[in-house]
Design an enzyme around this catalytic site. Structure first.
Site, mmCIF file in Angstrom:
data_model
loop_
_atom_site.group_PDB
_atom_site.id
_atom_site.type_symbol
_atom_site.label_atom_id
_atom_site.label_comp_id
_atom_site.label_asym_id
_atom_site.label_seq_id
_atom_site.Cartn_x
_atom_site.Cartn_y
_atom_site.Cartn_z
ATOM 1 N N ASP A 189 2.636 0.605 -5.450
ATOM 2 C CA ASP A 189 1.718 1.309 -4.301
ATOM 3 C C ASP A 189 2.320 0.987 -3.009
ATOM 4 O OD1 ASP A 189 1.041 -1.554 -4.359
ATOM 5 O OD2 ASP A 189 -1.272 -1.305 -4.995
ATOM 6 N N ASN B 176 -12.131 -6.641 -7.580
ATOM 7 C CA ASN B 176 -12.867 -5.631 -8.202
ATOM 8 C C ASN B 176 -12.177 -4.857 -9.492
ATOM 9 O OD1 ASN B 176 -11.052 -4.112 -7.188
ATOM 10 N ND2 ASN B 176 -12.061 -2.930 -5.915
ATOM 11 N N HIS C 152 -9.293 -3.922 -9.929
ATOM 12 C CA HIS C 152 -8.251 -2.992 -9.621
ATOM 13 C C HIS C 152 -6.839 -3.375 -10.077
ATOM 14 C CE1 HIS C 152 -7.392 -3.754 -5.136
ATOM 15 N NE2 HIS C 152 -6.645 -4.452 -5.831
ATOM 16 N N GLU D 198 -8.467 1.681 -7.743
ATOM 17 C CA GLU D 198 -10.014 1.331 -7.498
ATOM 18 C C GLU D 198 -10.955 1.578 -8.742
ATOM 19 O OE1 GLU D 198 -9.687 -0.974 -5.379
ATOM 20 O OE2 GLU D 198 -9.468 -0.166 -3.502
HETATM 21 P P1 PGA Z 1 -3.819 -10.788 -4.545
HETATM 22 O O1 PGA Z 1 -3.883 -9.250 -4.544
HETATM 23 O O2 PGA Z 1 -2.435 -10.976 -5.162
HETATM 24 O O3 PGA Z 1 -3.411 -10.895 -2.960
HETATM 25 O O4 PGA Z 1 -4.754 -11.546 -4.891
HETATM 26 C C1 PGA Z 1 -4.111 -8.794 -5.984
HETATM 27 C C2 PGA Z 1 -4.470 -7.299 -6.015
HETATM 28 O O5 PGA Z 1 -5.267 -6.941 -5.324
HETATM 29 O O6 PGA Z 1 -4.023 -6.321 -6.713
#
Ligand code: PGA
Length: 264
Positions: free
Chosen positions: A67, A136, A138, A143
């Site tokens: 992304d 959450n 995702h 999302e």
């Molecule tokens: P993080 O993010 O590794 O900084 O916890 C993971 C994500 O949001 O996919």
């Protein structure tokens, strides 16, 4: 899903890195799906060390990132292209023209999404996809409520994700609220998927992913449908699972079987 529960984040990084090292040793021209966020940084460091030690090479590797923020050019320090250059690409022998991150500054983002899918397909598909997970649930920027068969597209970020990522932006800096992300269907097409999660703040998302229903409310639960998905998590991220001892027992049995097969 294969669930590997390890003591801490250092063990998670090492286990995850070894999967990628083995992949590159077995197939030098692998197509890797890569992720940003804080979780994969230690894994990338291990891959840099393995490259510098001559154990692997990225010379023939192609990469696709999950992304990118819509509205940020790759030269912006908060862009995911910039992150990947800093955390991995600048330190290994990869040909940058073989590295792909969705173009956050595309004049026509919809066409760019279609183009990204085409590039993945032209490369022969992704051999192994690295994932983090949001609090959450995702994966990428898919999302909650994302279609379980979705493809690369423009997605609006939730307030939770914007808040979680605010730490990377200065107080007066523009923070994007849109993204281009591979879809859940795009991720499920990868031949193998490796999801890393560490820390107690991921425990609810891991519980929903492993023991919850298959639901768009937890995008990572879609991995229940994948034939070769491995979740590499630490004790803290595993802390809400109903039966960690059983998952550890399965993994022990797996390892015994692998050792037996290796002798054949
Ligand atoms: P993080 O993010 O590794 O900084 O916890 C993971 C994500 O949001 O996919």
């Amino acid at each position: 899903m294969q669930i590997v529960i390890l003591k801490n984040s250092a063990e998670v990084a090492e286990y995850g890195a070894n999967i990628f090292i083995k992949q590159l040793q077995e197939k030098a021209n692998s197509v890797l799906g890569l992720a940003t966020g804080s979780t994969p940084v230690a894994l990338y460091q291990k891959l840099i060390e393995a490259t510098q030690a001559g154990a692997i090479s990225f010379k023939d590797v192609t990469t696709f990132n999950l992304d990118e923020y819509l509205g940020l050019a790759g030269t912006h320090p908060q862009s995911y292209r910039y992150f990947m250059n800093e955390q991995l690409f600048d330190h290994v022998d990869i040909d940058k023209s073989h590295t792909h991150v969705p173009p956050g500054d595309a004049a026509d983002p919809v066409a760019a999404c279609e183009g990204y899918e085409q590039q993945i397909s032209d490369a022969g598909g992704i051999d192994i996809q690295l994932l983090g997970i949001g609090r959450n649930g995702h994966i990428g920027f898919n999302e909650p409520s994302s279609g379980l068969m979705s493809r690369t597209r423009v997605k609006t970020l939730t307030k939770a994700t914007i808040d979680d990522n605010a730490r990377f932006f200065a107080a007066d800096e523009y923070q994007p609220h849109l993204s281009i992300t591979m879809g859940i269907g795009t991720i499920l097409d990868a031949k193998k998927v490796v999801l890393l999660a560490t820390g107690e703040n991921k425990a609810d998302a891991i519980l929903a992913t492993v023991e919850g229903a298959l639901t768009a409310s937890c995008p990572a639960s879609a991995l229940q449908l994948h034939r070769d998905a491995v979740l590499v998590i630490d004790e803290a991220a595993a802390s809400k699972l109903s039966d960690c001892e059983f998952y550890k027992h399965i993994e022990n049995e797996n390892q015994k079987l692998q050792a037996q097969l290796a002798k054949l």
